[in-house]
Design an enzyme around this catalytic site. Structure first.
Site, PDB file in Angstrom:
ATOM      1  N   TYR A  67       0.843  -1.199   0.000  1.00 38.29           N
ATOM      2  CA  TYR A  67       0.000   0.000   0.000  1.00 38.29           C
ATOM      3  C   TYR A  67       0.880   1.251   0.000  1.00 38.29           C
ATOM      4  O   TYR A  67       0.625   2.207  -0.728  1.00 38.29           O
ATOM      5  CB  TYR A  67      -0.926   0.012   1.223  1.00 38.29           C
ATOM      6  CG  TYR A  67      -1.952  -1.091   1.192  1.00 38.29           C
ATOM      7  CD1 TYR A  67      -3.142  -0.938   0.483  1.00 38.29           C
ATOM      8  CD2 TYR A  67      -1.737  -2.287   1.865  1.00 38.29           C
ATOM      9  CE1 TYR A  67      -4.090  -1.960   0.445  1.00 38.29           C
ATOM     10  CE2 TYR A  67      -2.676  -3.308   1.833  1.00 38.29           C
ATOM     11  CZ  TYR A  67      -3.849  -3.136   1.125  1.00 38.29           C
ATOM     12  OH  TYR A  67      -4.777  -4.148   1.086  1.00 38.29           O
ATOM     13  N   ASN A  76       1.936  10.382  -3.788  1.00 42.72           N
ATOM     14  CA  ASN A  76       1.328  10.809  -2.536  1.00 42.72           C
ATOM     15  C   ASN A  76       1.824   9.866  -1.436  1.00 42.72           C
ATOM     16  O   ASN A  76       1.082   9.024  -0.947  1.00 42.72           O
ATOM     17  CB  ASN A  76      -0.196  10.782  -2.651  1.00 42.72           C
ATOM     18  CG  ASN A  76      -0.854  11.651  -1.618  1.00 42.72           C
ATOM     19  OD1 ASN A  76      -0.285  11.931  -0.579  1.00 42.72           O
ATOM     20  ND2 ASN A  76      -2.082  12.056  -1.911  1.00 42.72           N
ATOM     21  N   ARG A  81      -3.140   4.692   3.586  1.00 39.98           N
ATOM     22  CA  ARG A  81      -4.523   4.378   3.989  1.00 39.98           C
ATOM     23  C   ARG A  81      -5.518   4.728   2.887  1.00 39.98           C
ATOM     24  O   ARG A  81      -6.493   4.020   2.663  1.00 39.98           O
ATOM     25  CB  ARG A  81      -4.886   5.096   5.280  1.00 39.98           C
ATOM     26  CG  ARG A  81      -4.235   4.467   6.476  1.00 39.98           C
ATOM     27  CD  ARG A  81      -4.676   5.175   7.754  1.00 39.98           C
ATOM     28  NE  ARG A  81      -3.988   4.605   8.873  1.00 39.98           N
ATOM     29  CZ  ARG A  81      -4.594   4.136   9.945  1.00 39.98           C
ATOM     30  NH1 ARG A  81      -5.897   4.196  10.042  1.00 39.98           N
ATOM     31  NH2 ARG A  81      -3.888   3.620  10.930  1.00 39.98           N
ATOM     32  N   ASN A  90     -12.678  -0.647  -5.197  1.00 37.66           N
ATOM     33  CA  ASN A  90     -12.393  -1.053  -6.570  1.00 37.66           C
ATOM     34  C   ASN A  90     -13.551  -1.866  -7.153  1.00 37.66           C
ATOM     35  O   ASN A  90     -13.793  -2.984  -6.729  1.00 37.66           O
ATOM     36  CB  ASN A  90     -11.100  -1.881  -6.576  1.00 37.66           C
ATOM     37  CG  ASN A  90     -10.765  -2.468  -7.923  1.00 37.66           C
ATOM     38  OD1 ASN A  90     -11.385  -2.158  -8.929  1.00 37.66           O
ATOM     39  ND2 ASN A  90      -9.777  -3.333  -7.941  1.00 37.66           N
ATOM     40  N   CYS A  98      -6.342  -5.427  -7.402  1.00 39.30           N
ATOM     41  CA  CYS A  98      -6.131  -5.049  -6.000  1.00 39.30           C
ATOM     42  C   CYS A  98      -5.630  -6.236  -5.170  1.00 39.30           C
ATOM     43  O   CYS A  98      -5.060  -6.037  -4.103  1.00 39.30           O
ATOM     44  CB  CYS A  98      -7.391  -4.436  -5.401  1.00 39.30           C
ATOM     45  SG  CYS A  98      -8.856  -5.444  -5.506  1.00 39.30           S
ATOM     46  N   HIS A  99      -5.790  -7.452  -5.686  1.00 38.43           N
ATOM     47  CA  HIS A  99      -5.248  -8.618  -4.978  1.00 38.43           C
ATOM     48  C   HIS A  99      -3.717  -8.592  -4.938  1.00 38.43           C
ATOM     49  O   HIS A  99      -3.106  -9.265  -4.118  1.00 38.43           O
ATOM     50  CB  HIS A  99      -5.758  -9.927  -5.602  1.00 38.43           C
ATOM     51  CG  HIS A  99      -5.359 -10.123  -7.033  1.00 38.43           C
ATOM     52  ND1 HIS A  99      -6.052  -9.532  -8.079  1.00 38.43           N
ATOM     53  CD2 HIS A  99      -4.348 -10.826  -7.591  1.00 38.43           C
ATOM     54  CE1 HIS A  99      -5.493  -9.878  -9.217  1.00 38.43           C
ATOM     55  NE2 HIS A  99      -4.450 -10.665  -8.949  1.00 38.43           N
ATOM     56  N   SER A 104       2.826  -4.023   4.143  1.00 39.34           N
ATOM     57  CA  SER A 104       4.298  -4.055   4.137  1.00 39.34           C
ATOM     58  C   SER A 104       4.850  -5.336   4.731  1.00 39.34           C
ATOM     59  O   SER A 104       5.968  -5.737   4.420  1.00 39.34           O
ATOM     60  CB  SER A 104       4.845  -2.844   4.902  1.00 39.34           C
ATOM     61  OG  SER A 104       4.485  -1.662   4.228  1.00 39.34           O
ATOM     62  N   GLU A 127      -1.104 -16.642 -10.283  1.00 44.28           N
ATOM     63  CA  GLU A 127      -0.098 -15.810 -10.934  1.00 44.28           C
ATOM     64  C   GLU A 127       1.327 -16.208 -10.559  1.00 44.28           C
ATOM     65  O   GLU A 127       2.281 -15.594 -11.005  1.00 44.28           O
ATOM     66  CB  GLU A 127      -0.332 -14.339 -10.568  1.00 44.28           C
ATOM     67  CG  GLU A 127      -1.640 -13.807 -11.089  1.00 44.28           C
ATOM     68  CD  GLU A 127      -1.890 -12.357 -10.724  1.00 44.28           C
ATOM     69  OE1 GLU A 127      -0.976 -11.686 -10.183  1.00 44.28           O
ATOM     70  OE2 GLU A 127      -3.003 -11.873 -10.987  1.00 44.28           O
TER      71      GLU A 127
END
Length: 133
Positions: A67, A76, A81, A90, A98-99, A104, A127
């Site tokens: 993220y 940014n 968040r 999404n 988004c998967h 972190s 994948e």
């Protein structure tokens, strides 16, 4: 209406079906395709849309991003968040992958508030990505 006629009469739907078909055959095949034009929101300058487009364009099959890293890519750096909020909003999951966005820590996180972690794990495995549980 016959679904085949719907595909032929709507190129956007046909492109999306083609993209998804290739993804489920072999995710690497979609790396060379443009993202299907699903919704005009993807052309706006809103932060969420910008993050979705950047994710789809820059984090291909078999890759992941945090993220925090995605916030940095979106120019940014303090918006990790907000990236999480964009991922949860999404409407184009799989196409806007988004998967592939992880905390972190490298763990799955709470995909769809933790309700779809098995789906996220399956998509990443499909994948070729191993993720900590």
């Amino acid at each position: 209406m016959d679904p085949k006629k719907l595909e032929v009469s709507h190129p956007i739907i046909s492109d999306c079906v083609h993209w998804l078909s290739l993804y489920f055959i072999d995710p690497s095949l979609v790396s060379t395709l443009q993202m299907p034009k699903l919704c005009p929101v993807l052309t706006t300058d809103k932060f969420q849309s910008r993050v979705w487009v950047m994710l789809a364009q820059q984090v291909g099959p078999g890759k992941t991003i945090s993220y925090k890293e995605l916030a940095e890519v979106a120019n940014n750096p303090g918006a990790a968040r907000a990236v999480g909020s964009a991922m949860s909003a999404n409407p184009f999951q799989i196409v806007v992958p988004c998967h592939r966005v992880l905390p972190s820590s490298g763990k799955l996180g709470k995909y769809a508030f933790g309700k779809k972690n098995k789906v996220k794990a399956w998509l990443l495995h499909h994948e070729g990505v191993s993720v900590l549980n």
